[in-house]
Each structure stands twice: as C-alpha cells, then as structure tokens.
Write an enzyme that holds these catalytic residues in place. Structure first.
Site, PDB file in Angstrom:
ATOM      1  N   ASP A 216       0.802  -1.227   0.000  1.00  0.00           N
ATOM      2  CA  ASP A 216       0.000   0.000   0.000  1.00  0.00           C
ATOM      3  C   ASP A 216       0.834   1.276   0.000  1.00  0.00           C
ATOM      4  OD1 ASP A 216      -2.169  -1.671   0.065  1.00  0.00           O
ATOM      5  OD2 ASP A 216      -2.594  -1.398   2.198  1.00  0.00           O
ATOM      6  N   HIS A 385      24.833 -14.282   5.402  1.00  0.00           N
ATOM      7  CA  HIS A 385      24.458 -13.785   4.080  1.00  0.00           C
ATOM      8  C   HIS A 385      24.156 -12.283   4.098  1.00  0.00           C
ATOM      9  CE1 HIS A 385      21.753 -13.607   0.410  1.00  0.00           C
ATOM     10  NE2 HIS A 385      22.785 -14.253  -0.059  1.00  0.00           N
ATOM     11  N   LYS A 387      24.383  -8.204   4.105  1.00  0.00           N
ATOM     12  CA  LYS A 387      25.173  -7.191   3.396  1.00  0.00           C
ATOM     13  C   LYS A 387      25.062  -5.886   4.197  1.00  0.00           C
ATOM     14  CE  LYS A 387      23.378 -10.106   0.081  1.00  0.00           C
ATOM     15  NZ  LYS A 387      24.390 -11.121   0.092  1.00  0.00           N
TER      16      LYS A 387
END
EC number: 2.7.8.-
Length: 468
Positions: A216, A385, A387
């Site tokens: 939205d 994993h 970043k």
C-alpha cells in the site's frame, strides 16, 4: 567455400567488437585484455566478450529515467540527517546519482534471520488494503511459497492487487505448477530477463538481485533474505542461514515502490501510476535514510561510488558484514588506506561460502587485508548472508549489494543507507557480539606462510574475480 565465408564473418564481427571496445571501453587495462582475448582465442574470446565484456553504461539495455522522479507530493524541506560534515557529501552523491533524496519521516525495524523476518512480513501482508508488490532474486517452491499463496488468495478476494516479479535465473527452479496457481487466483506475475535462447548472450550476466516487498505504499521490506525454506530449516552444507532485513514505514517506501514499478515495467511492459498513491509519513520516531537502487543501466557506478565514499569518510571505525567481498582495485585501495590511516576496519564473513570457487577468490584478498592491519573474523555458526556496512555510529547500510564486481557493476540491487546513531550503535553491538563468536585472523606473517597449493588456487580464482 564455407570456411572462407565463416572466417570473413568472424573477422567482421571481431572488428565490430574492437570498434565497440575503443569507443565504449572504460579502463584501458580491461580494454586491452578483451582485445587480446578476441584475437587470441578464436570464437570463444568473442563469445566471452558478448557475455561479460560489454559496457552496459554506454549501451543500455533499458532506460529507467521515466520512473526515477519523486512523487509530486514529496517534500524535502527541513530534512537534514544528523551526520558530520564530511559525510554530508554522501547524501548529495546519492541524490545526484539515484535521484533519491534523504527522507526523514520513517520508522525502521531491524529484522534478523528468517523466522523473525517472515513473521513480520506475513503480519504486514494481512493488513494490505490496496496493493502488494513483491520482487525477489530467489523465489523457490516450499513452505514459504505455499503460505504466501494462501495469503495471496485471501487478499485477492478482498480486491487487493498483487504483483510478483522474480528473476529468470535466480528463480529458475520455481515450478510452472506454482506459477499457474498464482495466475489462477489472480496474482499478476512477471519474469525479469527470462532464460531464453534468443536473449541468452545479452542478458545472462545481468541479474535482478533485489528483494523488495511494498504494501500500500506504506510499508516496505528489503534486505538480503530471499523466499527460500533454507532460511527456516537451514542448509545441509552451510547450516543455518543468518541474514539482515529491514521493515520500513514512512515516506521512503515510495522510493522502494518506484524501484519495483520500474523493474515491473521493464519485465512486463505494464505501467503503474504511482503519482496517484499517497505518501505516508510515520508518526513514530523519525529516522533519516536514503533508498539506493543501482543497475548496469545507470549512468554512473552508483553502488561502487557510495561504498567507496563511505569507506573514505570513516574516521573511527568501519565494520563490514558480507559473504562475497571480492573488491575491485578502487574498493581494495580504499579499505587499505582507511586501515593504514588508523581507522578500525573489521570484516566479518562466514568461514566458507556456498560456492567453492567464490570462497577461494574471497580468500585471495586476505593477505592484502592483513598486511594493512584489517581484522578478519570468520563466522562458523552457519552461513552469514548479510550485506551490512557500519561507519562511525553515523551510517548503517543494509540491503542486497555485495562487495564484488557482480553487485557493483552487473546486478540490479537495492541498498538502504540509514543515518541514525541509535540504530548504528545497536548494529555495532550485534556485530561485535558476532565477532566474539568467530575466529579472528590478524596475524599477517602466519597467514602468509600458508601452503603454496592454497596460494596457487587462490591466485587462479582471483583471475576470475571480474566474472564472479
């Protein structure tokens, strides 16, 4: 008769490539390397150049300018992040290259690992009233995909428009059966650069690595987590996957939505008018941030420039969490210069990656780091994993972009740069806690004495670093 014709055709194609290199080449050393490959490796050299060598910033595959302008409702008066003077130039750099100014009326929630992230995502999806936009590099069949299907079916019945965009290579395993179910309940789907023979050579090397959900135009999610059950159940080889994600509420979501809509148009040729959507300004604690989408179609190396600038701006500390740190010359020199200048530079990564060749290439740079005084922490309790980049309690970066050539030059990425002292200190505390659970590499002489076999393998992998 056929052989002379083929030779002539190859010479014409090769000369065309040479002209392209001379006109569009960026770095002389790289241009020279491709010229040697084309003329010394018949056929294969030309194919490799088509796959990996073209300068996409000169010969763009897509134009994204039509979607980058801010919404007409957006106002940026009196929005100033509380950062030091030497870091203000970073906000200007992002504004000038990405057309994404600083937004202040935002509330952030830092999400760690799969269960917490997906619990937050599913709760937010249930609140959707108008639209749900999802974009993922990896979207796999499984428990998460099935649960999403159930939510989608309910929301479509409530007249919520749902659009799902997935990468043609990263989501290659996504079954036709599942896609058929999505279309059957009314979900619009599109595949970014499909794996098709006709576009194989021109598109294989350019992937959409973004992970975005927008609800939205009010709530957004982005970070490193894909739609994959390994975030819930772990992986047989790497163990539990650890990752970082962000939930964003506020006006910055509009820029996240614009990133999705641009990619949606590139993949489906269907336009979505975002100027009719309301920009929401959170009433919760205000947080300054910038959304940075980057792609090979940008005029400048956006993500590389921002990372480079943050590294150079560091005065006290620079902490990095990233599984794939394969720095180009500029990033490597920036890291080394920061460390030699007295900045506390720490790198946290997994003890091994999910791809062995990449693992060797990552380790090929350890000797340079250690010689400059950069501390390396190897995390062994699963696969990291995330970043993340943290700088001086002033800037926290979370998103999809790795510190390698693929993310900086070839992939479509999305990174959030947050200017918030409280969040920075919270993330710094988490970082140092993970370092305490990791193995520290700081002895340059000891690492330098590793076997010649390891050095040889790492050296070979390093040659392939521009392709990884």
């Amino acid at each position: 008769m056929l052989v002379p014709i083929l030779i002539t055709l190859y010479v014409i194609i090769s000369l065309t490539m040479v002209i392209s290199l001379l006109l569009n080449g960026v770095r002389p050393s790289k241009t020279l390397a491709w010229l040697l490959a084309i003329f010394t490796i018949p056929v294969a050299g030309a194919l490799l150049y088509i796959l990996f060598g073209r300068n996409r910033r000169k010969s763009k595959m897509f134009s994204q300018k039509h979607q980058t302008a801010p919404n007409d409702q957006f106002k940026n008066e009196d929005c100033r992040p509380e950062i030091s003077a030497n870091k203000e130039k970073i906000t200007s750099l992002i504004s000038n290259t990405s057309k994404c100014p600083v937004t202040c009326y935002n509330h952030l929630e830092l999400l760690k690992d799969g269960r917490n992230t997906f619990e937050s995502i599913f709760n937010a999806l249930e609140e959707a009233k108008e639209h749900i936009h999802l974009q993922y590099y990896i979207f796999e069949d499984g428990l998460l995909a099935d649960k999403l299907l159930e939510v989608f079916e309910r929301k479509v019945a409530e007249n919520v428009t749902i659009r799902l965009l997935y990468d043609g290579i990263g989501s290659y395993s996504l079954s036709k059966k599942y896609l058929k179910k999505l279309k059957g309940i009314g979900v619009e789907t599109a595949q970014f650069l499909p794996f098709k023979f006709g576009r194989f050579l021109s598109s294989l090397n350019y992937r959409n690595h973004r992970k975005i959900i927008v609800i939205d135009n009010k709530i957004g999610f982005t970070g490193g987590i894909n739609i994959s059950d390994k975030y819930l159940k772990g992986d047989p080889a790497q163990g539990k996957w650890h990752d970082s994600h962000l939930k964003i509420e506020g006006e910055a979501v509009d820029f996240l939505n614009r990133t999705f809509v641009t990619d949606w148009f590139l993949a489906s040729v269907k336009k979505v008018d975002l100027n009719t959507l309301k920009i929401y300004r959170t009433q919760k604690k205000y947080t300054s941030l910038q959304i940075v989408p980057s792609s090979p179609d940008d005029d400048f190396d956006v993500m590389e420039q921002v990372y480079f600038s943050i590294i150079n701006s560091a005065e006290k500390y620079l902490y990095i969490v990233n599984p794939y740190i394969i720095p180009n010359h500029a990033i490597l020199q920036a890291l080394i210069t920061a460390a030699l200048s007295g900045v506390d530079v720490k790198i946290l990564m997994s003890s091994s990656t999910d791809i062995k060749l990449v693992d060797w290439c990552v380790r090929a740079y350890f000797e340079s780091y250690l010689k400059a005084g950069i501390k390396i922490y190897l995390y062994e309790e699963g696969f990291l994993h995330s970043k993340v980049m943290l700088c001086d309690d002033e800037i926290a970066s979370i998103g999809t972009a790795n510190l390698d050539n693929r993310s900086l030059q070839q992939n479509y990425e999305a990174q959030v740069f947050v200017y918030d002292n409280e969040l920075c200190r919270k993330m710094k505390s988490d970082f140092l806690s993970d370092c305490d659970k990791s193995t520290l590499l700081s002895d340059y002489e000891k690492f330098k004495s590793r076997s010649w076999g390891k050095k040889l393998i790492e050296g070979f992998a390093k040659l392939l670093s521009p392709l990884l």
